[in-house]
Design a protein around this motif. Structure first.
Motif, PDB file in Angstrom:
ATOM      1  N   MET A 107       0.815  -1.218   0.000  1.00  0.00           N
ATOM      2  CA  MET A 107       0.000   0.000   0.000  1.00  0.00           C
ATOM      3  C   MET A 107       0.853   1.276   0.000  1.00  0.00           C
ATOM      4  O   MET A 107       0.583   2.223   0.737  1.00  0.00           O
ATOM      5  N   ILE A 108       1.869   1.317  -0.845  1.00  0.00           N
ATOM      6  CA  ILE A 108       2.678   2.518  -1.020  1.00  0.00           C
ATOM      7  C   ILE A 108       2.260   3.177  -2.334  1.00  0.00           C
ATOM      8  O   ILE A 108       2.263   2.526  -3.386  1.00  0.00           O
ATOM      9  N   PRO A 109       1.904   4.452  -2.327  1.00  0.00           N
ATOM     10  CA  PRO A 109       1.422   5.093  -3.562  1.00  0.00           C
ATOM     11  C   PRO A 109       2.526   5.225  -4.604  1.00  0.00           C
ATOM     12  O   PRO A 109       3.706   5.366  -4.263  1.00  0.00           O
ATOM     13  N   PRO A 110       2.173   5.197  -5.886  1.00  0.00           N
ATOM     14  CA  PRO A 110       3.160   5.367  -6.949  1.00  0.00           C
ATOM     15  C   PRO A 110       3.546   6.839  -7.128  1.00  0.00           C
ATOM     16  O   PRO A 110       2.896   7.736  -6.574  1.00  0.00           O
ATOM     17  N   PHE A 111       4.583   7.070  -7.884  1.00  0.00           N
ATOM     18  CA  PHE A 111       4.999   8.425  -8.247  1.00  0.00           C
ATOM     19  C   PHE A 111       3.889   9.078  -9.065  1.00  0.00           C
ATOM     20  O   PHE A 111       3.345   8.482  -9.997  1.00  0.00           O
ATOM     21  N   PHE A 152       2.119   7.156 -12.276  1.00  0.00           N
ATOM     22  CA  PHE A 152       2.947   6.173 -12.959  1.00  0.00           C
ATOM     23  C   PHE A 152       2.597   4.755 -12.504  1.00  0.00           C
ATOM     24  O   PHE A 152       1.930   4.549 -11.491  1.00  0.00           O
ATOM     25  N   LYS A 153       3.040   3.805 -13.271  1.00  0.00           N
ATOM     26  CA  LYS A 153       2.841   2.398 -12.951  1.00  0.00           C
ATOM     27  C   LYS A 153       3.494   2.062 -11.611  1.00  0.00           C
ATOM     28  O   LYS A 153       4.634   2.454 -11.347  1.00  0.00           O
ATOM     29  N   ASP A 209      -1.512  -0.203 -13.128  1.00  0.00           N
ATOM     30  CA  ASP A 209      -1.066   0.464 -14.350  1.00  0.00           C
ATOM     31  C   ASP A 209      -1.085   1.976 -14.197  1.00  0.00           C
ATOM     32  O   ASP A 209      -1.822   2.542 -13.381  1.00  0.00           O
ATOM     33  N   ALA A 210      -0.280   2.633 -15.025  1.00  0.00           N
ATOM     34  CA  ALA A 210      -0.262   4.094 -15.073  1.00  0.00           C
ATOM     35  C   ALA A 210      -1.580   4.617 -15.635  1.00  0.00           C
ATOM     36  O   ALA A 210      -2.288   3.921 -16.367  1.00  0.00           O
TER      37      ALA A 210
END
Length: 734
Positions: free
Chosen positions: A633-637, A660-661, A673-674
């Motif tokens: 559960m870490i958010p993407p860039f 981003f992905k 997915d992005a």
């Protein structure tokens, strides 16, 4: 002491807020004396007055839609009224803030001491969502953990749940939203005057566990200042994605020495629509109402408020996850609180504040019309006492306080939890200025006792027993004014978090969360060390901030998906609470630049990485090729950029958000997915002849009806996020 005696040590501040270009009065401006949290609003003639202010120097914050926010240092003398004429400048920068000090010699750390983020006015309305987390999602470093339209909670820099403390008017919410992703936060942002986000030493006044930050929704249900006349707001909002409708009203009535506040609001939303179709059982029906009365005299004030939060909402069905028809949640919270302030003459302490509150919370999860799968009941009470003292050694005015909490907690399911939790704390926060250097330090001592109703040395999860935890948390912030609009700073926070009752004693199915939760009664406290370094630039035509941060944890507690089917409920995986060494680090930045007199460019970006240590047993299993692995559960860039055009009372803007992905995955997580989302907004303000302010807003989200998933949702592998949504909002200030 007599009221007359008290009045000699207190003064008042009054005056007019005017437009710097037209010199016309500015009505409905929000006034805030930050050091003592005293608030007010200008009337239809732009006039304001704040009574009963202890002698000293204060930061007076003024905000009004369409203008630059302004902070001015004011000197209050006992028995005197300080009169001001405050000029606000029209602006196209949504985050612009002007700092004013008494003279050039004091242009240093003092004007930088209030480092908390404030979400007010047009920014609050433009981002106003169904939930608190949706409202804050556009702030740099903010994401939201979701499980449908109603259950959502803010995530700050990858930290959520118990590591982000949510308050309303400075009091804890008394819900269990931090315990599981299917639980809703019992705070509605629609009635907020402002939303504050605090980190560092300021956060220690409210808890030692808030390494992610403290979010305070300010509604001022207990008035601390008497307005000059009846005033209030009325709001109506509609949304197309779920045929949603929301309405809220608020009125403040002064009468002799009393102020009466009434807040009412309600929300309804049908099942939301995604690009792939309607998501069943995702609707909600919520109402949040409050009444308050304050008695305001020269010696201070004393007030009482009562509120209710009642919500019914759905968790969408998952045929493979244990509930083919979804789960219906019925939630009720009833709260009574009292708050008082006493001003003291000729004493080391110039002000004493006290508060006491009680909350009853009940939450039922219906697996069918008749069957309750899990039921939560919690009675909680808080008491606090805080003193604001005069200068001590090289410190400016500081704060010392004590706080206590009692929780009677029950979870009724196939395997019941019955436990009490007792907490007691003492804290202090101090500030000092050395020319251009401003320093804040804080410390908090905590004692926590978790006591189950009975000891069980032979339970399936281990030896269930009473646990005691003691610790000292501390924090320090330094901000240096480099001049020419630049400043740099750093914050350190040593946090302490005792394991929650759920983390210690859970041992049952949680159908709505797709999990069988297994506690660990042997858990040690979670300890974190947060470090951040930031640089800021603020001018009338540009704002910029870049922050790097690192949070290191000893005994980071989280529910690990073991990937193992539960023996009693084969459709549910076992989620085992574990503690590991971990780190979360990253970068966030924001920029706002005025391209022309009417056009502004704004951008923000957030990048977060979370990793945990791999145990020796895990390494021996052969499933890991490194001694660390990503946290779940870490958010993407992600980044967001937009343009805003402002012309007088009219404003229009467009924005693009790209995520981003996410392929840095914990065990049993899937790739997200992005995606790219296009949004737009517009607003118009109208001052009518009767002295009323009307605001009309329209917001469009996901204009291209993009199919996308939120990596922080347990539903992401089952259902996509909402599709195209058009939201309309009207608000009347009177």
């Amino acid at each position: 002491m007599t009221a007359a005696g008290q009045s000699q040590s207190t003064g008042s501040v009054a005056g007019f807020v005017i437009d710097s270009e037209t010199e016309e009065p500015v009505p409905f401006a929000y006034i805030h004396l930050e050091e003592i949290n005293r608030t007010g609003t200008t009337d239809r003639h732009g006039y304001f007055k704040i009574h009963n202010v202890p002698e000293g120097r204060y930061s007076l914050y003024v905000h009004r839609i369409g203008y630059s926010s302004k902070t001015q240092r004011v000197e209050i003398e006992g028995g005197e009224e300080t009169n001001l004429t405050l000029e606000l400048s029209p602006t196209v920068l949504t985050g612009e803030s002007i700092e004013v000090v008494a003279d050039a010699d004091q242009l240093g750390g003092a004007n930088l001491e209030h480092a908390s983020i404030k979400v007010t006015g047009a920014q609050l309305r433009r981002n106003l969502g169904t939930t608190l987390s949706e409202t804050l999602a556009n702030q740099p470093g903010f994401d939201q953990r979701t499980m449908g339209a109603a259950p959502a909670r803010p995530v700050i820099r990858g930290l959520g749940d118990e590591r982000v403390l949510i308050l309303q008017d400075g009091e804890r919410t008394g819900d269990v939203s931090g315990a599981s992703p299917d639980h809703s936060v019992t705070v509605d942002p629609m009635g907020a005057d402002e939303i504050e986000i605090a980190r560092g030493p300021a956060a220690l006044a409210y808890g030692s566990n808030a390494i992610g930050g403290v979010i305070n929704v300010v509604r001022n249900q207990i008035a601390n200042n008497k307005p000059s006349s009846i005033n209030g707001t009325a709001t109506v909002q509609g949304a197309s994605v779920n045929t949603g409708i929301s309405a809220a009203g608020r009125v403040s009535i002064p009468k002799n020495d009393f102020v009466y506040n009434v807040d009412v609001n309600g929300r309804y939303g049908d099942n939301y629509r995604s690009p792939s179709g309607t998501i069943d059982n995702s609707g909600y029906l919520t109402t949040n109402n409050a009444v308050g009365v304050s008695y305001i005299r020269p010696w201070g004030y004393s007030g009482l408020a009562a509120s209710t939060f009642i919500s019914n909402y759905g968790i969408p069905p998952d045929p493979e996850g244990g509930h083919a028809n979804g789960v219906d949640v019925e939630m009720q919270k009833y709260q009574v609180e009292s708050r008082s302030e006493f001003l003291i003459n000729d004493h080391f302490f110039k002000m004493i504040e006290s508060g006491i509150s009680y909350r009853y919370y009940h939450h039922s999860e219906f697996e069918s019309a008749e069957i309750i799968g899990t039921e939560y009941k919690q009675n909680s009470a808080n008491i606090n006492l805080k003193g604001t003292h005069r200068s001590l050694w090289f410190f400016n005015d500081g704060v010392v306080g004590i706080w206590g909490e009692f929780q009677d907690y029950q979870v009724l399911d196939r395997f019941n939890i019955n436990a009490n939790n007792y907490s007691a704390s003492a804290f202090t926060i101090q500030e000092a200025d050395f020319g251009p250097l401003h320093i804040e330090v804080g410390a908090r001592f905590d004692a926590v006792l978790a006591k189950p109703d009975r000891e069980n040395p032979d339970s399936r999860i281990g030896h269930i027993r009473q646990r005691e935890f003691y610790s000292l948390a501390s924090s320090a912030t330094a901000i240096y004014n480099l001049g020419a609009g630049f400043s740099i700073g750093s914050t350190f926070l040593h946090s302490f978090r005792a394991p929650s009752i759920e983390e210690l004693y859970s041992q049952g199915p949680h159908i709505a969360a797709y999990s069988f939760e297994i506690g660990n009664p042997d858990l040690d406290p979670e300890r974190g060390l947060a470090k951040e370094l930031f640089v800021r630039f603020r001018k009338s035509n540009a704002n910029f901030e870049l922050t790097g941060y690192h949070n290191g944890f000893k005994n980071y507690i989280y529910p690990r998906n073991t990937g193992r089917q539960n023996i009693f409920f084969p459709r549910l995986n076992d989620y085992q609470y574990e503690s590991v060494g971990a780190e979360i680090y990253g970068l966030e930045g924001m920029m706002e630049f005025q391209l022309t007199s009417n056009l502004t460019l704004n951008s923000s970006a957030s990048f977060t990485v979370g990793r945990r240590d791999v145990s020796d047993d895990e390494m021996e299993s052969g499933d890991f090729d490194s001694d660390t692995t990503p946290l779940p559960m870490i958010p993407p860039f992600s980044f967001k950029t937009g343009l805003t055009y402002v012309s007088g009372p009219f404003q229009v803007g467009a924005n693009v958000r790209h995520s981003f992905k996410q392929d840095r995955l914990a065990e049993f997580e899937s790739v997200t997915d992005a995606y790219t989302l296009l949004g737009a907004n517009a607003e118009y303000r109208l001052n009518s002849s009767g002295g009323y302010l009307h605001t009309f807003s329209i917001q469009a989200n996901n204009i291209l009806d993009e199919t996308y998933q939120n990596h922080l949702s347990r539903l992401k592998d089952v259902f996509p996020e909402p599709g195209r949504n058009i939201s309309l909002l009207y608000r009347l200030y009177f």
